[in-house]
Write a protein that holds these residues in place. Structure first.
Motif, mmCIF file in Angstrom:
data_model
loop_
_atom_site.group_PDB
_atom_site.id
_atom_site.type_symbol
_atom_site.label_atom_id
_atom_site.label_comp_id
_atom_site.label_asym_id
_atom_site.label_seq_id
_atom_site.Cartn_x
_atom_site.Cartn_y
_atom_site.Cartn_z
ATOM 1 N N PHE A 104 -8.422 -16.184 13.064
ATOM 2 C CA PHE A 104 -7.099 -15.644 13.452
ATOM 3 C C PHE A 104 -6.600 -16.888 14.806
ATOM 4 C CE2 PHE A 104 -8.259 -11.319 11.882
ATOM 5 C CZ PHE A 104 -7.381 -12.079 10.577
ATOM 6 N N GLY A 138 1.023 -1.052 0.248
ATOM 7 C CA GLY A 138 -0.367 -0.308 0.020
ATOM 8 C C GLY A 138 0.860 1.131 -0.131
ATOM 9 N N SER A 139 2.013 1.572 0.412
ATOM 10 C CA SER A 139 2.734 2.276 0.169
ATOM 11 C C SER A 139 3.815 2.383 -0.222
ATOM 12 C CB SER A 139 3.679 2.499 1.534
ATOM 13 O OG SER A 139 4.637 1.109 1.645
ATOM 14 N N VAL A 148 -3.717 4.459 8.407
ATOM 15 C CA VAL A 148 -3.231 2.874 9.336
ATOM 16 C C VAL A 148 -4.645 2.080 9.351
ATOM 17 C CG1 VAL A 148 -1.703 1.638 11.544
ATOM 18 C CG2 VAL A 148 -1.563 3.835 10.367
ATOM 19 N N THR A 167 5.647 -1.388 5.702
ATOM 20 C CA THR A 167 6.368 -0.892 6.744
ATOM 21 C C THR A 167 6.077 1.146 6.747
ATOM 22 O OG1 THR A 167 7.892 -1.933 6.363
ATOM 23 C CG2 THR A 167 8.618 -0.624 8.472
ATOM 24 N N ALA A 216 -5.367 -9.969 16.186
ATOM 25 C CA ALA A 216 -4.233 -8.988 15.092
ATOM 26 C C ALA A 216 -3.797 -7.624 14.824
ATOM 27 C CB ALA A 216 -4.430 -9.456 13.794
ATOM 28 N N TYR A 217 -2.833 -7.448 14.957
ATOM 29 C CA TYR A 217 -2.355 -5.442 15.206
ATOM 30 C C TYR A 217 -1.880 -5.251 14.606
ATOM 31 C CZ TYR A 217 1.406 -7.344 17.415
ATOM 32 O OH TYR A 217 2.456 -8.041 18.282
ATOM 33 N N TYR A 218 -1.884 -3.447 14.094
ATOM 34 C CA TYR A 218 -1.167 -2.698 13.706
ATOM 35 C C TYR A 218 0.598 -2.279 14.332
ATOM 36 C CZ TYR A 218 -4.875 -2.461 10.010
ATOM 37 O OH TYR A 218 -5.695 -3.176 9.535
ATOM 38 N N ARG A 219 1.177 -2.105 13.848
ATOM 39 C CA ARG A 219 2.495 -1.670 14.727
ATOM 40 C C ARG A 219 1.953 -0.432 16.002
ATOM 41 N NH1 ARG A 219 7.747 0.341 11.794
ATOM 42 N NH2 ARG A 219 8.719 1.297 13.796
ATOM 43 N N ALA A 273 3.446 -7.697 13.790
ATOM 44 C CA ALA A 273 1.950 -6.796 13.568
ATOM 45 C C ALA A 273 1.701 -6.809 11.949
ATOM 46 C CB ALA A 273 2.393 -5.513 14.009
ATOM 47 N N LEU A 274 0.254 -6.005 11.449
ATOM 48 C CA LEU A 274 -0.504 -6.599 10.837
ATOM 49 C C LEU A 274 0.830 -5.501 8.714
ATOM 50 C CD1 LEU A 274 -3.858 -6.388 11.071
ATOM 51 C CD2 LEU A 274 -2.867 -7.783 9.357
ATOM 52 N N ASN A 275 0.903 -4.201 9.645
ATOM 53 C CA ASN A 275 1.106 -3.684 8.862
ATOM 54 C C ASN A 275 3.292 -4.437 8.412
ATOM 55 O OD1 ASN A 275 1.471 -2.556 11.061
ATOM 56 N ND2 ASN A 275 0.787 -0.174 10.231
ATOM 57 N N LEU A 276 3.139 -4.849 9.069
ATOM 58 C CA LEU A 276 4.586 -5.656 9.446
ATOM 59 C C LEU A 276 4.893 -6.620 8.165
ATOM 60 C CD1 LEU A 276 6.248 -4.586 12.505
ATOM 61 C CD2 LEU A 276 6.581 -3.328 10.548
ATOM 62 N N SER A 335 -5.960 0.117 5.431
ATOM 63 C CA SER A 335 -5.325 -0.657 4.873
ATOM 64 C C SER A 335 -4.357 -1.609 5.371
ATOM 65 C CB SER A 335 -4.895 0.013 3.489
ATOM 66 O OG SER A 335 -4.600 0.927 3.854
ATOM 67 N N GLN A 336 -3.861 -2.171 4.665
ATOM 68 C CA GLN A 336 -2.740 -2.963 5.234
ATOM 69 C C GLN A 336 -1.683 -2.914 4.343
ATOM 70 O OE1 GLN A 336 -4.725 -7.233 5.868
ATOM 71 N NE2 GLN A 336 -6.205 -6.068 7.206
ATOM 72 N N VAL A 337 -1.180 -1.797 4.660
ATOM 73 C CA VAL A 337 0.152 -1.009 4.028
ATOM 74 C C VAL A 337 1.585 -1.767 4.550
ATOM 75 C CG1 VAL A 337 -1.124 0.878 3.540
ATOM 76 C CG2 VAL A 337 0.222 0.690 5.427
ATOM 77 N N ASP A 354 -4.731 -10.925 1.892
ATOM 78 C CA ASP A 354 -5.162 -10.603 3.012
ATOM 79 C C ASP A 354 -6.126 -9.499 3.283
ATOM 80 O OD1 ASP A 354 -3.488 -8.178 2.683
ATOM 81 O OD2 ASP A 354 -3.254 -7.730 4.533
ATOM 82 N N ASP A 380 -11.990 -3.384 3.557
ATOM 83 C CA ASP A 380 -12.038 -1.991 2.562
ATOM 84 C C ASP A 380 -10.346 -1.699 1.942
ATOM 85 O OD1 ASP A 380 -10.540 -1.252 4.768
ATOM 86 O OD2 ASP A 380 -11.141 0.679 5.088
ATOM 87 N N ASP A 381 -9.769 -3.045 1.734
ATOM 88 C CA ASP A 381 -8.726 -3.054 1.207
ATOM 89 C C ASP A 381 -9.366 -4.152 -0.473
ATOM 90 O OD1 ASP A 381 -5.906 -2.813 0.987
ATOM 91 O OD2 ASP A 381 -5.825 -5.273 2.025
#
Lengths: 256, 233
Positions: free
Chosen positions: A196, A50-51, B208, B215, B125-128, A154-157, B211-213, A187, A240-241
């Protein structure tokens, strides 16, 4: 008759719709045909970061390169001893292609960051490869499992094919038997279709989706119907992804 | 189960997985020492309400962002334990005492780790996570304690356990704040623009949570024209 019924579709995430970001998921389904029969079902699914600004290209090139590599190396795939390495090589090929593209475009390879999952389903054995999140689900009706559960902190890692050596991020699994159900998903669908707590597929949802594939009077409608489902309010309420799903069911006559 | 006539893909509500919403944990470490008295603390309190209101405007953020607040003024107190934004009741903070900033940082990090363990054992689940420090002064708990806190922040950032933001206002000691994170510059709040700052924080966390982005999340700019902060020199 074709040995597989396949439904494949992707839908733009509603948050991407709002921000005018292109769909960063890509997928590709192909067959290796020998004689009159499809000997291998090949599926690639990728989720661009996404980034990263060009990740929609990264995910597309990763899928096409991986499938192309598998098609040109079907002999290696056919031997259970070399099949795992063959899939490993298709990831290496995908990464090289992304790196080459970045070079040609004069952009950082990070801008093309993408996950990649590949499923090569044969008559007697199958191979799965995965970097990053999303899931490959396989098995028999009533006995579905994930090829790999991404245990990320973590989800964004998540991992991308571009983010670390493949030796650290690529997970390969081999199923040494005939399988009749396989699904690949990004995902974006994890909250709806994965459990999960048990770290596996959510059975009732997949059983229903596979049953729909079996029930369709005309399998050529399946992908269009799946696209409608992925963009339905019911699904968009839960995620919403971007979301991509490939479902494949082996025709019973073929499995016999 | 497939006896009904074919009508495309339909999954009933009961057949979908019922996973808990993924969370975006955020620890606020708020300076409530005596120097914050008057307008600053009043604006900070308004800022917290603004933060709650903004998070509530987004359906996902209101379910996914979890806020905990430690205040440090005189002593360190857990003012609000982790709750999702929908249940977050902003406190009315009062200013008094000295500035045990190092202790607040250490307790915030520890509390965050405990929360993550709870998530993991419950399949959440969790984000940073975020740690957001706001101060108008400098630590009063001694050099040794400060060094330990700096090391804990540096290590946590390096291991991607959290993202640490330090924001100064008033007479904040930016030399001290710079020691906290070698990679992320402290920010200086423009005047007492707490509400703008919290609006930014809410917007960022909404992004954040959506979406699941990767780093590197593209956060809205905090500095520059229209921003709430600048980079102190």
């Amino acid at each position: 008759m074709r040995p597989w019924r396949v439904a494949q579709a992707a839908a733009l995430g509603t948050s991407h719709l709002a921000d005018s970001v292109p769909c960063q998921d890509s997928h590709l389904v192909d067959f290796v045909v020998a004689g009159e029969r499809a000997k291998w079902l090949l599926v690639a699914v990728a989720d661009g970061a996404g980034s990263a600004s060009l990740s929609h290209l990264g995910s597309r090139i990763a899928c096409t390169t991986a499938i192309l590599h598998l098609k040109s190396n079907a002999d290696a795939l056919a031997n259970v001893e070399t099949a795992g390495e063959c899939v490993r090589q298709c990831f290496a090929a995908a990464l090289r292609e992304v790196e080459d593209l970045a070079k040609r475009e004069g952009a950082s390879v990070r801008e093309f960051a993408t996950t990649l999952q590949v499923a090569a389903i044969g008559d007697r054995h199958s191979v799965f490869g995965q970097v990053g999140d999303g899931a490959i689900i396989w098995g028999e009706p009533g006995e579905l499992r994930v090829a790999h559960w991404p245990d990320q902190a973590a989800l964004n890692l998540t991992d991308f094919i571009t983010s670390a050596p493949l030796s650290e991020t690529l997970h390969i699994a081999i199923a040494p038997s005939t399988i009749r159900r396989v699904a690949c998903m990004t995902d974006g669908l994890a909250p709806l279709l994965l459990d999960f707590r048990t770290k596996g597929p959510h059975g009732p949802a997949f059983e229903r989706l596979f049953a729909t594939c079996t029930a369709a009077p005309d399998p050529s409608d399946l992908s269009e119907d799946l696209a409608k489902f992925l963009d339905s309010p019911q699904v968009n309420h839960r995620t919403d992804d971007d979301k991509t799903l490939v479902l494949a069911v082996r025709n019973e006559e073929d499995a016999a | 189960m497939n006896q009904e006539p074919y009508s495309g893909f339909k999954v009933t509500e009961q057949e979908f997985a019922d996973n808990p919403d993924p969370r975006v944990p955020c620890v606020l470490l708020l300076d409530t020492s005596a120097s914050m008295s008057g307008e600053p603390i009043a604006e900070l309190n308004l800022g917290l309400q603004q933060y709650r209101d903004e998070l509530l405007m987004d359906n996902l953020a209101s379910r996914r962002v979890e806020v905990a607040i430690f205040r440090f003024g005189g002593d360190v107190g857990l003012e609000r334990d982790f709750v999702i934004a929908r249940q977050f009741d902003p406190p009315a903070l009062q200013a008094s005492g000295h500035t045990p900033m190092a202790e607040a940082i250490m307790r915030g990090i520890k509390h965050l780790e405990e929360r993550k363990a709870t998530y993991q054992s419950n399949g959440v689940a969790y984000y940073r996570p975020w740690i957001f420090l706001i101060t108008d002064g400098e630590p009063t708990d001694g050099d040794d304690a400060w060094r330990v806190a700096c090391e804990a922040v540096r290590l946590g950032e390096q291991q991607k356990k959290f993202t640490f933001f330090a924001v100064g206002t008033g007479a904040a000691n930016y030399d001290k704040l710079r020691q906290l994170s070698p990679t992320r510059q402290p920010l200086r709040l423009k005047g007492i623009a707490f509400r703008e700052m919290f609006r930014w924080l809410s917007n960022s966390q909404t992004r954040v949570s959506q979406s699941q982005v990767g780093t590197h999340i593209a956060l809205p700019p905090a500095t520059g024209d229209g921003g709430w902060a600048d980079v102190p020199t």
